[in-house]
Design an enzyme around this catalytic site. Structure first.
Site, PDB file in Angstrom:
ATOM      1  CG  HIS A 238      -2.116  -1.205   1.128  1.00  0.00           C
ATOM      2  ND1 HIS A 238      -2.922  -1.388   2.097  1.00  0.00           N
ATOM      3  CD2 HIS A 238      -2.696  -1.523  -0.107  1.00  0.00           C
ATOM      4  CE1 HIS A 238      -3.566  -2.338   1.715  1.00  0.00           C
ATOM      5  NE2 HIS A 238      -3.740  -2.360   0.487  1.00  0.00           N
ATOM      6  CG  HIS A 369      -3.353  -4.972  -7.758  1.00  0.00           C
ATOM      7  ND1 HIS A 369      -3.200  -3.771  -7.601  1.00  0.00           N
ATOM      8  CD2 HIS A 369      -4.224  -5.697  -6.917  1.00  0.00           C
ATOM      9  CE1 HIS A 369      -3.879  -3.558  -6.430  1.00  0.00           C
ATOM     10  NE2 HIS A 369      -4.425  -4.676  -5.928  1.00  0.00           N
TER      11      HIS A 369
END
Length: 396
Positions: A238, A369
């Site tokens: 993150h 992703h």
């Protein structure tokens, strides 16, 4: 930088693999490691919305089969995953919780489908914006609520940086697709609170978990360290994702962008590499660390490597500095050797030695992703991919 023709081939292979997730009853299901849909896994809103977004981007790149897949996703988001009684979207067909995380991806999918000109996407986008505005946006403090019950009567006494981060992504797309720059301003506000204020105060570690009044809870889920969405400690991937998003925010704001967006992106990237890359003696990024920077979950996640690739690419394009290009090449080398599976898709989770594992994530349920890692290095940082994927560029 990686050959655009190779990236395009990888992107198309991921789309072919992801198309196996179509559930005939509506939406997109969970794929196992071989690419077969797992029938006993309930169709989830986050997967359906992410796949709708991916297929909408692919439609912009000229894939003749993508439009039907976008329509399939939009139909599920307006049908079996939607609450026709109270409004909003269930977490899955088996879970009536209404969560910020899922709603952020509904908004992202709606933006991409709308940009693709798909039927009913305008209605989906209008409702997503309205639900987020009226149910999830806490205007008093400029941060989102985390989740509600089905009837919107009770909100969870938890706030999360993960869902907030994905609202940044979705708000950037919403501002670009609708032309309403309030969404860009909100994306900046979220970034400032979570990164420029909170992460900076924690030495460029991003706290993930907060109380309902947004006080950090650094011990949250200490007894559930492998939680797939709310693991204990700090999640290295993150930090990389935030680094990239800060550069998208900067590009979206143009001359109005504060200078800290770039400096914070640099700091997050440096913190990620220093505290997460190969720190246990094996190549790759560990998943989580504690607040003393000690490894907690050491498995290597595909999405972390994808975000590392995109962050390095974005920083290189923004600064033209060689170290970021070097990291970009290093990350792709690791991904090609370890994550890209010859049978299709990316291996979602690896043990520290690079062998496949499933301690946190089983199968290959998410192409979002990896797909973006093959596409975003070829796109400008703004406007959103929903728009720029529909413009000519090299090696589609």
């Amino acid at each position: 930088m990686t050959d655009p023709t190779w990236l395009a081939a990888q992107r198309r292979a991921l789309v072919r693999f992801a198309a196996n997730s179509v559930d005939p009853a509506g939406g997109f299901g969970w794929l196992d490691a071989a690419g077969e849909r797992v029938p006993d896994k309930p169709v989830a809103t986050w997967i359906t919305a992410r796949m709708t977004h991916v297929f909408a981007l692919e439609d912009g790149l000229g894939d003749p089969d993508a439009a039907a897949l976008v329509d399939h996703g939009v139909a599920a988001l307006r049908g079996r995953l939607h609450d026709d009684e109270h409004g909003g979207w269930f977490s899955s067909v088996a879970d009536t919780t209404k969560a910020a995380y899922e709603h952020s991806f509904v908004l992202l999918a709606a933006c991409s489908a709308h940009a693709a000109g798909r039927p009913h996407a305008p209605e989906l986008l209008a409702e997503a914006l309205d639900v987020i505005e009226t149910r999830f946006w806490d205007a008093e403090i400029g941060l989102p609520f985390e989740s509600w019950d089905k009837a919107w009567t009770t909100t969870e006494a938890y706030r999360g940086a993960n869902s907030t981060m994905h609202f940044v992504e979705a708000f950037l797309a919403a501002g670009d697709v609708t032309g309403d720059k309030i969404w860009h301003e909100r994306a900046l506000g979220l970034s400032e609170r979570i990164i420029h204020v909170t992460a900076a105060a924690h030495g460029w570690r991003v706290p993930e978990h907060f109380s309902e009044d947004w006080r950090t809870d650094l011990n949250y889920n200490r007894d559930d360290q492998r939680h797939p969405f709310r693991p204990f400690g700090a999640t290295i991937g993150h930090w990389l994702e935030w680094a990239r998003l800060l550069l998208h925010v900067e590009a979206a704001l143009g001359d109005k962008a504060p200078s800290w967006l770039l400096s914070d992106a640099r700091a997050l990237f440096d913190s990620s590499v220093r505290r997460g890359w190969g720190v246990d003696g094996h190549l790759g990024f560990i998943y989580t660390v504690d607040w003393d920077d000690l490894p907690v979950v050491r498995e290597r996640m595909h999405w972390v490597m994808a975000e590392a690739i995109m962050a390095a690419s974005a920083l290189h394009r923004r600064t033209d500095e060689d170290p970021y290009a070097d990291w970009y090449a290093t990350f792709w080398e690791y991904a090609r050797k370890n994550h890209i599976d010859p049978i299709g898709g990316w291996r979602h989770e690896l043990a520290p030695n690079g062998s496949p594992s499933a301690g946190v994530w089983a199968g290959k349920p998410d192409t979002y992703h990896a797909y973006q890692a093959t596409l975003f290095p070829l796109l400008p940082l703004a406007p959103a991919a929903a728009l720029t994927s529909r413009q000519p560029f090299q090696s589609r």
